[in-house]
Write a protein that holds these residues in place. Structure first.
Motif, PDB file in Angstrom:
ATOM      1  N   SER A 167     -15.086  18.913  19.129  1.00  0.00           N
ATOM      2  CA  SER A 167     -14.695  19.238  17.759  1.00  0.00           C
ATOM      3  C   SER A 167     -13.530  18.340  17.342  1.00  0.00           C
ATOM      4  O   SER A 167     -12.769  17.848  18.188  1.00  0.00           O
ATOM      5  N   ARG A 168     -13.406  18.143  16.078  1.00  0.00           N
ATOM      6  CA  ARG A 168     -12.317  17.363  15.502  1.00  0.00           C
ATOM      7  C   ARG A 168     -10.965  17.823  16.051  1.00  0.00           C
ATOM      8  O   ARG A 168     -10.127  17.027  16.439  1.00  0.00           O
ATOM      9  N   GLU A 169     -10.777  19.158  16.095  1.00  0.00           N
ATOM     10  CA  GLU A 169      -9.484  19.715  16.504  1.00  0.00           C
ATOM     11  C   GLU A 169      -9.140  19.318  17.933  1.00  0.00           C
ATOM     12  O   GLU A 169      -7.995  18.963  18.233  1.00  0.00           O
ATOM     13  N   ILE A 170     -10.121  19.366  18.815  1.00  0.00           N
ATOM     14  CA  ILE A 170      -9.850  19.063  20.228  1.00  0.00           C
ATOM     15  C   ILE A 170      -9.424  17.604  20.396  1.00  0.00           C
ATOM     16  O   ILE A 170      -8.499  17.302  21.147  1.00  0.00           O
ATOM     17  N   VAL A 171     -10.065  16.720  19.661  1.00  0.00           N
ATOM     18  CA  VAL A 171      -9.737  15.298  19.807  1.00  0.00           C
ATOM     19  C   VAL A 171      -8.379  14.986  19.167  1.00  0.00           C
ATOM     20  O   VAL A 171      -7.551  14.295  19.761  1.00  0.00           O
ATOM     21  N   THR A 172      -8.134  15.537  17.986  1.00  0.00           N
ATOM     22  CA  THR A 172      -6.924  15.128  17.268  1.00  0.00           C
ATOM     23  C   THR A 172      -5.668  15.833  17.773  1.00  0.00           C
ATOM     24  O   THR A 172      -4.582  15.280  17.679  1.00  0.00           O
ATOM     25  N   GLU A 173      -5.798  17.013  18.337  1.00  0.00           N
ATOM     26  CA  GLU A 173      -4.578  17.724  18.766  1.00  0.00           C
ATOM     27  C   GLU A 173      -3.959  17.104  20.016  1.00  0.00           C
ATOM     28  O   GLU A 173      -2.831  17.412  20.363  1.00  0.00           O
ATOM     29  N   ARG A 174      -4.713  16.251  20.684  1.00  0.00           N
ATOM     30  CA  ARG A 174      -4.230  15.677  21.942  1.00  0.00           C
ATOM     31  C   ARG A 174      -3.356  14.456  21.742  1.00  0.00           C
ATOM     32  O   ARG A 174      -2.859  13.880  22.688  1.00  0.00           O
ATOM     33  N   VAL A 175      -3.201  14.008  20.525  1.00  0.00           N
ATOM     34  CA  VAL A 175      -2.440  12.775  20.287  1.00  0.00           C
ATOM     35  C   VAL A 175      -0.936  13.051  20.376  1.00  0.00           C
ATOM     36  O   VAL A 175      -0.490  14.063  19.877  1.00  0.00           O
ATOM     37  N   SER A 230       0.830  -1.203   0.000  1.00  0.00           N
ATOM     38  CA  SER A 230       0.000   0.000   0.000  1.00  0.00           C
ATOM     39  C   SER A 230       0.865   1.253   0.000  1.00  0.00           C
ATOM     40  O   SER A 230       1.895   1.296   0.662  1.00  0.00           O
ATOM     41  N   VAL A 231       0.419   2.241  -0.742  1.00  0.00           N
ATOM     42  CA  VAL A 231       1.076   3.550  -0.744  1.00  0.00           C
ATOM     43  C   VAL A 231       0.036   4.584  -0.325  1.00  0.00           C
ATOM     44  O   VAL A 231      -1.000   4.731  -0.980  1.00  0.00           O
ATOM     45  N   ILE A 232       0.285   5.256   0.781  1.00  0.00           N
ATOM     46  CA  ILE A 232      -0.598   6.346   1.204  1.00  0.00           C
ATOM     47  C   ILE A 232       0.041   7.638   0.724  1.00  0.00           C
ATOM     48  O   ILE A 232       1.109   8.020   1.180  1.00  0.00           O
ATOM     49  N   ASP A 233      -0.608   8.257  -0.233  1.00  0.00           N
ATOM     50  CA  ASP A 233      -0.031   9.398  -0.943  1.00  0.00           C
ATOM     51  C   ASP A 233      -0.826  10.660  -0.609  1.00  0.00           C
ATOM     52  O   ASP A 233      -1.958  10.569  -0.138  1.00  0.00           O
ATOM     53  N   HIS A 234      -0.250  11.805  -0.890  1.00  0.00           N
ATOM     54  CA  HIS A 234      -0.922  13.100  -0.689  1.00  0.00           C
ATOM     55  C   HIS A 234      -1.316  13.345   0.768  1.00  0.00           C
ATOM     56  O   HIS A 234      -2.393  13.881   1.050  1.00  0.00           O
ATOM     57  N   ILE A 235      -0.475  12.925   1.686  1.00  0.00           N
ATOM     58  CA  ILE A 235      -0.687  13.271   3.105  1.00  0.00           C
ATOM     59  C   ILE A 235      -0.125  14.682   3.284  1.00  0.00           C
ATOM     60  O   ILE A 235       0.973  14.962   2.798  1.00  0.00           O
ATOM     61  N   PRO A 236      -0.853  15.582   3.940  1.00  0.00           N
ATOM     62  CA  PRO A 236      -0.287  16.923   4.126  1.00  0.00           C
ATOM     63  C   PRO A 236       1.075  16.850   4.822  1.00  0.00           C
ATOM     64  O   PRO A 236       1.266  16.001   5.700  1.00  0.00           O
ATOM     65  N   ALA A 237       1.996  17.717   4.438  1.00  0.00           N
ATOM     66  CA  ALA A 237       3.308  17.745   5.071  1.00  0.00           C
ATOM     67  C   ALA A 237       3.121  17.940   6.571  1.00  0.00           C
ATOM     68  O   ALA A 237       2.219  18.652   7.000  1.00  0.00           O
ATOM     69  N   ASN A 238       3.936  17.261   7.352  1.00  0.00           N
ATOM     70  CA  ASN A 238       3.911  17.293   8.829  1.00  0.00           C
ATOM     71  C   ASN A 238       2.871  16.370   9.452  1.00  0.00           C
ATOM     72  O   ASN A 238       2.843  16.205  10.665  1.00  0.00           O
ATOM     73  N   VAL A 239       2.024  15.777   8.645  1.00  0.00           N
ATOM     74  CA  VAL A 239       1.007  14.880   9.196  1.00  0.00           C
ATOM     75  C   VAL A 239       1.464  13.417   9.065  1.00  0.00           C
ATOM     76  O   VAL A 239       0.986  12.535   9.765  1.00  0.00           O
ATOM     77  N   GLY A 240       2.449  13.165   8.194  1.00  0.00           N
ATOM     78  CA  GLY A 240       2.902  11.802   7.910  1.00  0.00           C
ATOM     79  C   GLY A 240       3.376  11.043   9.145  1.00  0.00           C
ATOM     80  O   GLY A 240       2.963   9.900   9.373  1.00  0.00           O
ATOM     81  N   ILE A 241       4.193  11.686   9.955  1.00  0.00           N
ATOM     82  CA  ILE A 241       4.732  11.030  11.158  1.00  0.00           C
ATOM     83  C   ILE A 241       3.614  10.726  12.145  1.00  0.00           C
ATOM     84  O   ILE A 241       3.566   9.664  12.760  1.00  0.00           O
ATOM     85  N   LYS A 242       2.696  11.676  12.265  1.00  0.00           N
ATOM     86  CA  LYS A 242       1.557  11.514  13.170  1.00  0.00           C
ATOM     87  C   LYS A 242       0.709  10.305  12.751  1.00  0.00           C
ATOM     88  O   LYS A 242       0.336   9.466  13.560  1.00  0.00           O
ATOM     89  N   VAL A 243       0.420  10.242  11.462  1.00  0.00           N
ATOM     90  CA  VAL A 243      -0.385   9.144  10.919  1.00  0.00           C
ATOM     91  C   VAL A 243       0.327   7.801  11.151  1.00  0.00           C
ATOM     92  O   VAL A 243      -0.277   6.820  11.584  1.00  0.00           O
ATOM     93  N   LEU A 244       1.618   7.801  10.894  1.00  0.00           N
ATOM     94  CA  LEU A 244       2.418   6.581  11.064  1.00  0.00           C
ATOM     95  C   LEU A 244       2.321   6.054  12.490  1.00  0.00           C
ATOM     96  O   LEU A 244       2.071   4.872  12.721  1.00  0.00           O
ATOM     97  N   LYS A 245       2.485   6.957  13.457  1.00  0.00           N
ATOM     98  CA  LYS A 245       2.489   6.564  14.873  1.00  0.00           C
ATOM     99  C   LYS A 245       1.092   6.237  15.364  1.00  0.00           C
ATOM    100  O   LYS A 245       0.880   5.232  16.038  1.00  0.00           O
ATOM    101  N   LEU A 246       0.150   7.099  15.026  1.00  0.00           N
ATOM    102  CA  LEU A 246      -1.216   6.935  15.499  1.00  0.00           C
ATOM    103  C   LEU A 246      -1.794   5.592  15.074  1.00  0.00           C
ATOM    104  O   LEU A 246      -2.439   4.902  15.847  1.00  0.00           O
TER     105      LEU A 246
END
Ligand code: CTP
Ligand code: ZN
Length: 153
Positions: A145-153, A15-31
């Motif tokens: 809100s989405r922001e409150i939940v996701t910023e805490r990771v 699988s190739v996950i493409d077009h991830i916004p810059a700076n979100v890749g590491i977060k996605v990988l870990k999460l």
């Protein structure tokens, strides 16, 4: 894109996950614990992209991300594309849509929520209202809100 100009080596299967916004890749990988596999994982960070300016990209060999799994990424990277590669060819290209639920990924922002004291996995229902996205905890039933939940990771 021709192979010789590819910025991260092509893979044979996976699988190739493409077009991830810059700076979100590491977060996605870990999460999503994508690095916790015995398979080869290659990542590209801050790659040039005509659409995004800069993008991140994750390649996981021999793992096939299905539609439900791909949609879990939508909160973070709604415009990402998940490509399935077989024998070097792109055989499927998934675009993401918000899932109905997201389990086990995020912690409930309510400190009094039972999920912090009991060995239960978190579970949120996704509520989309026009441009805004909210998450409702299954256990305390509070809406965030989405922001409150996701910023805490
Ligand atoms: N890819 C790969 N290994 C392959 C084939 C493709 O790693 N054997 C990667 C490409 O580098 C690209 C993604 O998978 O990041 C999608 O490939 P492709 O559809 O060929 O690229 P684009 O046309 O640029 O994709 P899009 O239209 O989604 O931008
Ligand atoms: Zn809760």
């Amino acid at each position: 894109m021709p192979k010789e100009t590819q910025l991260v080596e092509a893979i044979k299967n996976g699988s190739v996950i493409d077009h991830i916004p810059a700076n979100v890749g590491i977060k996605v990988l870990k999460l999503f614990k994508m690095h916790k596999t015995n398979q080869r994982v290659t990542i590209g960070l801050n790659l040039p992209s005509s659409a995004l300016g800069a993008k991140d990209l994750i390649k996981i060999e021999n793992v096939f991300i299905n539609t439900d799994q791909a949609n879990q990424l939508a909160l973070y990277a709604p415009n990402a594309t998940v490509n399935q590669i077989e024998n070097y060819e792109v055989v499927k290209k998934l675009t993401l849509s918000l899932p109905e639920k997201i389990n086990s990924i995020f912690k409930c922002p309510n400190s009094n929520c039972i999920t912090h004291n009991e060995p239960v996995d978190s579970s949120f229902t996704i509520i989309a209202k026009k441009e805004d996205v909210f998450l409702k905890c299954k256990y305390c039933e509070k809406v965030f809100s989405r922001e409150i939940v996701t910023e805490r990771v």
